[in-house]
Design a protein around this motif. Structure first.
Motif, PDB file in Angstrom:
ATOM      1  N   UNK A   8       0.815  -1.219   0.000  1.00  0.00           N
ATOM      2  CA  UNK A   8       0.000   0.000   0.000  1.00  0.00           C
ATOM      3  C   UNK A   8       0.847   1.266   0.000  1.00  0.00           C
ATOM      4  N   UNK A   9       2.122   1.160   0.396  1.00  0.00           N
ATOM      5  CA  UNK A   9       3.006   2.322   0.375  1.00  0.00           C
ATOM      6  C   UNK A   9       3.345   2.759  -1.043  1.00  0.00           C
ATOM      7  N   UNK A  10       3.208   1.853  -1.997  1.00  0.00           N
ATOM      8  CA  UNK A  10       3.569   2.160  -3.382  1.00  0.00           C
ATOM      9  C   UNK A  10       2.376   2.019  -4.318  1.00  0.00           C
ATOM     10  N   UNK A  11       1.173   2.030  -3.731  1.00  0.00           N
ATOM     11  CA  UNK A  11      -0.036   2.006  -4.555  1.00  0.00           C
ATOM     12  C   UNK A  11      -0.410   0.640  -5.092  1.00  0.00           C
ATOM     13  N   UNK A  12       0.056  -0.430  -4.450  1.00  0.00           N
ATOM     14  CA  UNK A  12      -0.273  -1.786  -4.897  1.00  0.00           C
ATOM     15  C   UNK A  12      -1.202  -2.457  -3.893  1.00  0.00           C
ATOM     16  N   UNK A  13      -1.995  -3.396  -4.383  1.00  0.00           N
ATOM     17  CA  UNK A  13      -2.873  -4.155  -3.496  1.00  0.00           C
ATOM     18  C   UNK A  13      -2.050  -5.158  -2.696  1.00  0.00           C
ATOM     19  N   UNK A  14      -2.433  -5.360  -1.430  1.00  0.00           N
ATOM     20  CA  UNK A  14      -1.673  -6.270  -0.561  1.00  0.00           C
ATOM     21  C   UNK A  14      -1.784  -7.715  -1.015  1.00  0.00           C
ATOM     22  N   UNK A  15      -2.955  -8.102  -1.531  1.00  0.00           N
ATOM     23  CA  UNK A  15      -3.131  -9.471  -2.003  1.00  0.00           C
ATOM     24  C   UNK A  15      -3.207 -10.471  -0.873  1.00  0.00           C
ATOM     25  N   UNK A  16      -2.790 -11.695  -1.169  1.00  0.00           N
ATOM     26  CA  UNK A  16      -2.862 -12.789  -0.186  1.00  0.00           C
ATOM     27  C   UNK A  16      -1.890 -12.546   0.964  1.00  0.00           C
ATOM     28  N   UNK A  17      -2.115 -13.282   2.054  1.00  0.00           N
ATOM     29  CA  UNK A  17      -1.261 -13.131   3.231  1.00  0.00           C
ATOM     30  C   UNK A  17       0.192 -13.420   2.881  1.00  0.00           C
ATOM     31  N   UNK A  18       1.090 -12.613   3.422  1.00  0.00           N
ATOM     32  CA  UNK A  18       2.499 -12.705   3.089  1.00  0.00           C
ATOM     33  C   UNK A  18       3.279 -13.416   4.186  1.00  0.00           C
ATOM     34  N   UNK A  43       7.390  -6.558   3.942  1.00  0.00           N
ATOM     35  CA  UNK A  43       7.983  -5.813   2.843  1.00  0.00           C
ATOM     36  C   UNK A  43       7.471  -6.222   1.484  1.00  0.00           C
ATOM     37  N   UNK A  44       7.973  -5.517   0.464  1.00  0.00           N
ATOM     38  CA  UNK A  44       7.624  -5.837  -0.913  1.00  0.00           C
ATOM     39  C   UNK A  44       8.317  -7.112  -1.352  1.00  0.00           C
ATOM     40  N   UNK A  45       7.715  -7.798  -2.315  1.00  0.00           N
ATOM     41  CA  UNK A  45       8.364  -8.945  -2.930  1.00  0.00           C
ATOM     42  C   UNK A  45       9.309  -8.444  -4.031  1.00  0.00           C
ATOM     43  N   UNK A  46      10.274  -9.267  -4.374  1.00  0.00           N
ATOM     44  CA  UNK A  46      11.202  -8.876  -5.434  1.00  0.00           C
ATOM     45  C   UNK A  46      10.478  -8.627  -6.750  1.00  0.00           C
ATOM     46  N   UNK A  47       9.499  -9.458  -7.051  1.00  0.00           N
ATOM     47  CA  UNK A  47       8.785  -9.276  -8.311  1.00  0.00           C
ATOM     48  C   UNK A  47       7.996  -7.974  -8.334  1.00  0.00           C
ATOM     49  N   UNK A  48       7.580  -7.490  -7.166  1.00  0.00           N
ATOM     50  CA  UNK A  48       6.860  -6.226  -7.106  1.00  0.00           C
ATOM     51  C   UNK A  48       7.800  -5.047  -7.369  1.00  0.00           C
ATOM     52  N   UNK A  49       9.014  -5.117  -6.827  1.00  0.00           N
ATOM     53  CA  UNK A  49       9.995  -4.071  -7.123  1.00  0.00           C
ATOM     54  C   UNK A  49      10.336  -4.095  -8.609  1.00  0.00           C
TER      55      UNK A  49
END
Length: 289
Positions: free
Chosen positions: A22-32, A36-42
């Motif tokens: 949510x800090x970068x405008x993305x949906x959180x999706x399934x439980x992590x 932090x962000x995933x590598x694929x999200x970066x």
């Protein structure tokens, strides 16, 4: 300057772990499983491959280019100091902070990240589109990949006839004056030896219209509050323009809205549904002033 690959890898991992979707405008999706962000999200945010980014975090791979580092700084919401540090440990000189910089202010990005249903974009003081949300791309086309003087909307306005199609014919003279007045304000702040000065010299040589408007010495750093924009498929769209400047006036966040249940509001809703897929032909369009 040789890169410090270990420091770069550690820094990227730490900054990625400090961010949530949510800090970068993305949906959180399934439980992590991890914070932090995933590598694929970066990778998605920067436009690089997951494999390339993974190698950076593992102290492997080629030295990242300045363009790639700028994309990483933006994706990871780095401050100017953090951005400079990233460049240095990657083996590059830190970018010059004097002038019309293209490192997007994190505070403006945080606002932009939360705007999904209305066109919004961040411009430099030279009218360069630094970041645009999907609605803005659907309305104006994507200018973020432009290079050289053509990154600036004032340059395109006076050198590319298609750039004027976003405005009704009767509004084009006013917009031309506004663009030149904005450039005059940037020129005054940055000086004749800056990129603003380069733009003035280039445009003065290429456009008699620009040269005549420049001689009027009009100075302004503002945008019209209400305007009509022409979309190639949806036609005229009446919108209100709200602007949020950084403290030093070097960047501006533009947000375009329309009152509920008006024709402009309905057209923006349709634009949101259809997205940019059918409207990439709007490449000639420019951000409103």
């Amino acid at each position: 300057m040789n890169p410090d690959r270990a420091a770069l890898a550690e820094f990227l991992r730490a900054r990625r772990a400090a961010l949530q979707p949510e800090d970068v405008g993305m949906a959180a999706g399934a439980r992590r499983r991890a914070a932090g962000l995933r590598r694929e999200e970066v990778a998605q945010l920067t436009g690089m491959s997951v494999d390339y980014y993974t190698r950076l975090e593992q102290s492997r791979g080629p030295q990242p280019s300045e363009q790639m580092l700028a994309a990483l700084a933006r994706a990871l919401r780095l401050t100017a100091d953090e951005r400079d540090y990233l460049f240095r440990i990657a083996g590059h000189a830190a970018p010059d902070r004097i002038g019309a910089g293209t490192h997007v202010a994190p505070a403006l990005l945080r606002v932009l990240d939360r705007l999904e249903d209305t066109p919004a974009l961040i411009l430099s003081s030279l009218g360069e589109t630094l970041v645009a949300n999907r609605m803005a791309v659907a309305l104006f086309g994507d200018h973020t990949a432009r290079t050289g003087p053509a990154r600036s909307d004032v340059y395109r306005w006076f050198t590319e006839p298609a750039a004027r199609h976003v405005y009704p014919a009767e509004d084009r003279p006013r917009n031309a004056r506004a663009l030149v007045a904005n450039l005059r304000a940037a020129y005054g702040a940055l000086g004749e030896n800056s990129r603003a000065g380069e733009l003035v010299r280039e445009l003065s040589a290429r456009s008699a219209e620009f040269a005549a408007l420049w001689e009027r010495h009009e100075v302004a750093r503002r945008f019209e509050d209400h305007k009509t924009l022409i979309h190639p498929e949806l036609g005229p769209i009446e919108v209100d323009c709200q602007v949020l400047f950084t403290e030093d006036q070097s960047q501006a966040l533009l947000v375009l809205t329309a009152p509920p249940r008006t024709e402009g509001w309905e057209k923006l809703r349709l634009l949101s549904v259809l997205g940019s897929q059918r409207f990439v032909a709007a490449e000639g369009a420019d951000a409103p002033h």
